[in-house]
Design a protein around this motif. Structure first.
Motif, mmCIF file in Angstrom:
data_model
loop_
_atom_site.group_PDB
_atom_site.id
_atom_site.type_symbol
_atom_site.label_atom_id
_atom_site.label_comp_id
_atom_site.label_asym_id
_atom_site.label_seq_id
_atom_site.Cartn_x
_atom_site.Cartn_y
_atom_site.Cartn_z
ATOM 1 N N ASN A 198 -58.055 -55.737 -31.746
ATOM 2 C CA ASN A 198 -59.177 -56.085 -32.624
ATOM 3 C C ASN A 198 -60.409 -55.257 -32.265
ATOM 4 O OD1 ASN A 198 -60.120 -58.349 -34.677
ATOM 5 N ND2 ASN A 198 -61.760 -58.095 -33.195
ATOM 6 N N ALA A 199 -60.702 -55.184 -30.958
ATOM 7 C CA ALA A 199 -61.852 -54.396 -30.517
ATOM 8 C C ALA A 199 -61.672 -52.924 -30.842
ATOM 9 C CB ALA A 199 -62.057 -54.595 -29.018
ATOM 10 N N TYR A 200 -60.454 -52.424 -30.713
ATOM 11 C CA TYR A 200 -60.161 -51.007 -30.917
ATOM 12 C C TYR A 200 -60.415 -50.567 -32.355
ATOM 13 C CZ TYR A 200 -57.419 -46.663 -30.441
ATOM 14 O OH TYR A 200 -57.004 -45.356 -30.408
ATOM 15 N N VAL A 201 -60.096 -51.433 -33.332
ATOM 16 C CA VAL A 201 -60.245 -51.045 -34.741
ATOM 17 C C VAL A 201 -61.535 -51.557 -35.366
ATOM 18 C CG1 VAL A 201 -57.748 -50.974 -35.039
ATOM 19 C CG2 VAL A 201 -58.980 -53.052 -35.652
ATOM 20 N N ALA A 228 -65.032 -52.278 -39.701
ATOM 21 C CA ALA A 228 -66.311 -52.855 -40.107
ATOM 22 C C ALA A 228 -67.201 -51.791 -40.753
ATOM 23 C CB ALA A 228 -67.006 -53.480 -38.906
ATOM 24 N N GLY A 229 -67.212 -50.590 -40.163
ATOM 25 C CA GLY A 229 -68.004 -49.512 -40.748
ATOM 26 C C GLY A 229 -67.523 -49.133 -42.131
ATOM 27 N N TYR A 230 -66.195 -49.040 -42.288
ATOM 28 C CA TYR A 230 -65.636 -48.697 -43.595
ATOM 29 C C TYR A 230 -65.976 -49.765 -44.635
ATOM 30 C CZ TYR A 230 -62.251 -48.991 -47.346
ATOM 31 O OH TYR A 230 -61.684 -49.149 -48.577
ATOM 32 N N LEU A 231 -65.774 -51.039 -44.282
ATOM 33 C CA LEU A 231 -66.015 -52.116 -45.246
ATOM 34 C C LEU A 231 -67.484 -52.175 -45.646
ATOM 35 C CD1 LEU A 231 -63.740 -54.947 -43.789
ATOM 36 C CD2 LEU A 231 -63.295 -53.502 -45.785
ATOM 37 N N ASN A 282 -65.826 -62.272 -42.354
ATOM 38 C CA ASN A 282 -64.717 -62.612 -41.464
ATOM 39 C C ASN A 282 -63.858 -61.384 -41.184
ATOM 40 O OD1 ASN A 282 -61.605 -63.740 -41.356
ATOM 41 N ND2 ASN A 282 -63.042 -65.036 -40.229
ATOM 42 N N ALA A 283 -63.643 -60.548 -42.194
ATOM 43 C CA ALA A 283 -62.831 -59.348 -42.007
ATOM 44 C C ALA A 283 -63.502 -58.370 -41.055
ATOM 45 C CB ALA A 283 -62.575 -58.676 -43.355
ATOM 46 N N CYS A 284 -64.818 -58.279 -41.103
ATOM 47 C CA CYS A 284 -65.529 -57.393 -40.176
ATOM 48 C C CYS A 284 -65.461 -57.920 -38.752
ATOM 49 C CB CYS A 284 -66.983 -57.239 -40.609
ATOM 50 S SG CYS A 284 -67.209 -56.267 -42.120
ATOM 51 N N GLU A 285 -65.414 -59.249 -38.585
ATOM 52 C CA GLU A 285 -65.351 -59.846 -37.256
ATOM 53 C C GLU A 285 -63.941 -59.821 -36.693
ATOM 54 O OE1 GLU A 285 -66.308 -64.093 -34.988
ATOM 55 O OE2 GLU A 285 -66.676 -63.890 -37.132
ATOM 56 N N LEU A 286 -62.929 -60.061 -37.556
ATOM 57 C CA LEU A 286 -61.540 -60.097 -37.125
ATOM 58 C C LEU A 286 -60.712 -59.101 -37.942
ATOM 59 C CD1 LEU A 286 -62.673 -63.179 -36.593
ATOM 60 C CD2 LEU A 286 -60.285 -63.648 -36.147
ATOM 61 N N PRO A 287 -60.984 -57.805 -37.804
ATOM 62 C CA PRO A 287 -60.243 -56.825 -38.616
ATOM 63 C C PRO A 287 -58.758 -56.771 -38.283
ATOM 64 C CG PRO A 287 -61.549 -55.722 -36.933
ATOM 65 C CD PRO A 287 -61.980 -57.157 -36.925
ATOM 66 N N ILE A 288 -58.345 -57.281 -37.123
ATOM 67 C CA ILE A 288 -56.919 -57.294 -36.792
ATOM 68 C C ILE A 288 -56.148 -58.132 -37.797
ATOM 69 C CG2 ILE A 288 -57.003 -59.317 -35.269
ATOM 70 C CD1 ILE A 288 -55.041 -56.024 -34.718
#
Length: 694
Positions: A212-215, A220-223, A253-259
């Motif tokens: 999660n941290a890696y992506v 988040a930047g893309y979204l 939520n997607a930016c916080e948990l992109p995994i």
């Protein structure tokens, strides 16, 4: 005059194509554009503007935008994520490298384990210890954290994972470290394992948190850039994201948990297959999704895709469990292999044709695209074998060059193997189809399923080209190719529910079940899941589904058992025991009557109840019988020779018309190949139905 709202717009980013679909009243309009890997939001905006123009709509007419992407998956596979650090409990620095202390291939003396996402130099520890019951054994000591942060800055760390032992039951230490890290490095992203994956098994929990941290900076930047681009073009509608579990979540939520977005595209395809099965009266299905980069197989029972709590990403060996990184999130269970239209073919040192997993993607693409690609791909083989109508490929937006395909196959396959070009192309297709058939067999056998009695639902840009031949190999007698199959995952997004799932560990023996403790945890989980759903749709009535993961005492894995959709009572102990016994018997054909049953984790899914009746796109069907557009020199794999075969336009085929194979049915986003084993027709919903002749 005020515009009517268009309803739902969806976009799915794949490795080769970005698919877009919009439904406005009784109409659906779709578009397929090449993905722009360096700036994926540009491809999405291009596709949106194209599909809205073709639908006669403006961006302001859209009510909701549903999005799914493979960017998180690709970042993990290609190791193109952020520079990431890990803060963990003293003494547990190497958990993500030690793993399960097993070799995924014990007979391979040259085996190399996948490298962890976080190098050892960026894995640090702090003194602290929480016991399995949540009690503090050693208080947290933050004095050394500032020194670690200085090292992080020197290494240009932009994202930090925090994972402590047993934090799933007591997250206080993680929360204190997370707060301090945000003070010391306000521009860095921080992922807490108690938020990302609050479950037992520290290896899987830490790997999921690190992933999660890696992506997170990338996604988040893309979204955020995509949201800004949508606002720029005047599309102010709410944006929701497809998750790997088959539900929709909010942008925040997607930016916080992109995994949770890993496998979001394939999940949309499984949702589409379920919907198609329900519409066609089929409940036992095999979903077959083949795009430009990968192929996905999913088993669907009782109109519901099989679900799982974990899967592996970036396996170094195909089908080899343990060779990838374990991710523990809610996910629709499927097998995925590197077998798409852009998969590259070559001949190995033994003279065998090998296909994939590497892909030509959209840049430069297959040789026939004329964009600089020189390698032979599955799409090139399909073109040489007459499966693709070059005049209507991707709606006519991409001109195909058959000579380039022949030259690529001649150089990379036929010249090496000593075969003719057509036989080289046939070999490429046979290999990729056998790879998919083998993956389907293994996937089904591992779950005690039989694929032969199932109906295949084929979608994605390449699946209809290969579905009939794959069905022949698997012994499947019926294939459904739904409308808009070439952009199937995007259409599936439009059928997905707004929902969110939360899973937490709470160990207890069922015969000593503390229903008050379980209900308190359920209340907390329901509140967390409902906050995500209600953020996207505040006034929607909610459906709440509960389940528990049970096992016999001493076992290492659990079974998901549904629970009543209400608070538990003491009398539920017997019904839970009976439900687990039946599920265990169905799966393993035995029970262990003398063993205790224990619960490890509890799950809640909150779903927004919506009126979906308006989402069925009516189908009138064509009158009479269609005449062929032209003839194609089509190679039939079962009979092993070329035929002069008719090419029909899909929308012109009458509902009472039967088309015997070999034949090709063309449309804007794909083509359906009808082999000599099948007869094709159009059903009342507009789907192409392939029925075996014998």
């Amino acid at each position: 005059m005020r515009h009517l709202k268009a309803g739902r717009l969806a976009a799915d980013i794949g490795g080769t194509f970005t698919d877009v679909a919009v439904e406005c009243g009784p109409r659906r309009v779709t578009a397929k554009v090449l993905t722009t890997p360096s700036e994926p939001e540009k491809g999405v905006i291009h596709g949106i503007l194209e599909v809205l123009k073709n639908a006669g709509l403006s961006p302001a007419d859209v009510e909701v935008f549903v999005h799914g992407t493979t960017l998180a998956t690709n970042a993990l596979i290609e190791r193109k994520g952020a520079t990431t650090a890990l803060v963990t409990t003293e003494g547990f620095r190497d958990v993500i490298e030690i793993g399960r202390e097993s070799r995924f291939d014990q007979y391979d003396i040259n085996l190399v384990k996948p490298q962890p996402l976080v190098p050892r130099s960026l894995r640090v520890t702090v003194p602290e210890r929480v016991a399995v019951d949540g009690s503090v054994v050693m208080p947290l000591d933050l004095r050394g954290l500032e020194g670690h942060v200085q090292a992080f800055r020197a290494a240009n760390v932009t994202s930090i994972a925090v994972g402590f032992l047993h934090s799933y039951v007591n997250p206080s230490h993680e929360e204190l470290v997370g707060k301090r890290l945000r003070e010391l490095m306000p521009d860095a992203y921080v992922s807490l394992s108690s938020r990302i994956c609050p479950e037992v098994r520290e290896y899987e929990r830490l790997m999921t948190t690190c992933a999660n941290a890696y992506v997170q900076p990338l996604i988040a930047g893309y979204l955020q850039r995509l949201r800004a681009e949508l606002d720029r073009i005047g599309l102010s509608a709410s944006m929701v994201l497809m998750t790997s579990g088959g539900g929709l979540t909010t942008l925040q939520n997607a930016c916080e948990l992109p995994i949770r977005l890993v496998e979001s595209g394939p999940a949309g395809g499984a949702i589409l297959a379920s919907h198609v099965g329900t519409t066609s009266g089929e409940s036992s299905l095999l979903s077959f999704d083949m795009g430009g980069t990968t192929a996905k197989i999913c088993i669907i029972d009782n109109s519901e895709p099989l679900k799982s709590r974990s899967f592996e990403v970036a396996r170094s060996k195909r089908f080899m469990k343990g060779s990838g990184m374990p991710i523990r999130i809610p996910v629709i269970e499927m097998v995925e292999i590197g077998a798409g239209g852009g998969s590259i073919a070559r001949v190995d040192t033994l003279g065998r044709i090998q296909v994939g997993p590497d892909s030509a993607t959209s840049e430069p693409g297959p040789a026939c695209y004329g964009r600089g690609g020189a390698n032979a791909t599955v799409t090139d083989a399909d073109l040489v074998l007459g499966k693709i109508d070059p005049l209507h490929f991707a709606g006519g937006s991409i001109k195909l060059h058959a000579d380039a395909s022949r030259n690529a196959i001649a150089s990379h396959v036929s010249a090496v193997s000593g075969s003719e070009i057509e036989m080289g192309a046939f070999g490429i297709c046979e290999v990729v189809e056998e790879n998919m058939a083998n993956a389907s067999r293994v996937h089904a056998i591992e779950r005690g399923k039989d694929v032969r009695a199932r109906t295949m639902v084929a979608f994605g840009g390449a699946a209809p080209l290969h579905a009939a031949r794959l069905a022949e190999k698997l012994g499947i007698k019926r294939v459904i190719v739904p409308r808009s199959a070439g952009v199937g995952s995007a259409v599936g997004f439009l059928r997905a529910p707004l929902s969110y799932e939360v899973v937490r560990s709470l160990f207890v023996k069922i015969k000593k079940l503390d229903v008050d403790a379980a209900n308190r945890q359920f209340d907390e989980m329901i509140a967390e899941a409902a906050s995500v759903v209600c953020a996207a749709k505040p006034d929607a009535p909610l459906e709440i589904r509960r389940s528990v993961f049970l096992r016999y005492s001493g076992q290492g894995h659990e079974i998901d058992v549904p629970l009543p959709d209400r608070p538990l009572t003491a009398s539920d102990q017997d019904s839970i025991t009976e439900a687990f016994t039946q599920a265990y018997q169905a799966l393993y054909r035995r029970t262990i009557s003398q063993a205790d049953i224990e619960a490890l984790s509890w799950a809640v899914t909150v779903i927004a109840i919506e009126d979906r009746s308006a989402e069925t796109i009516p189908f009138a069907g064509a009158d009479g019988e269609a005449s062929p557009l032209r003839q194609s020199r089509l190679f039939d794999g079962r009979l092993g020779r070329f035929f002069d075969s008719p090419v029909y336009w899909r929308d012109a085929i009458g509902v009472s018309q039967s088309i015997e194979g070999p034949a090709v049915i063309a449309e804007d986003e794909t083509s359906t190949v009808v082999t000599s084993s099948f007869v094709a027709s159009i059903d009342s919903s507009g789907s192409i139905i392939l029925e075996a002749k014998h």
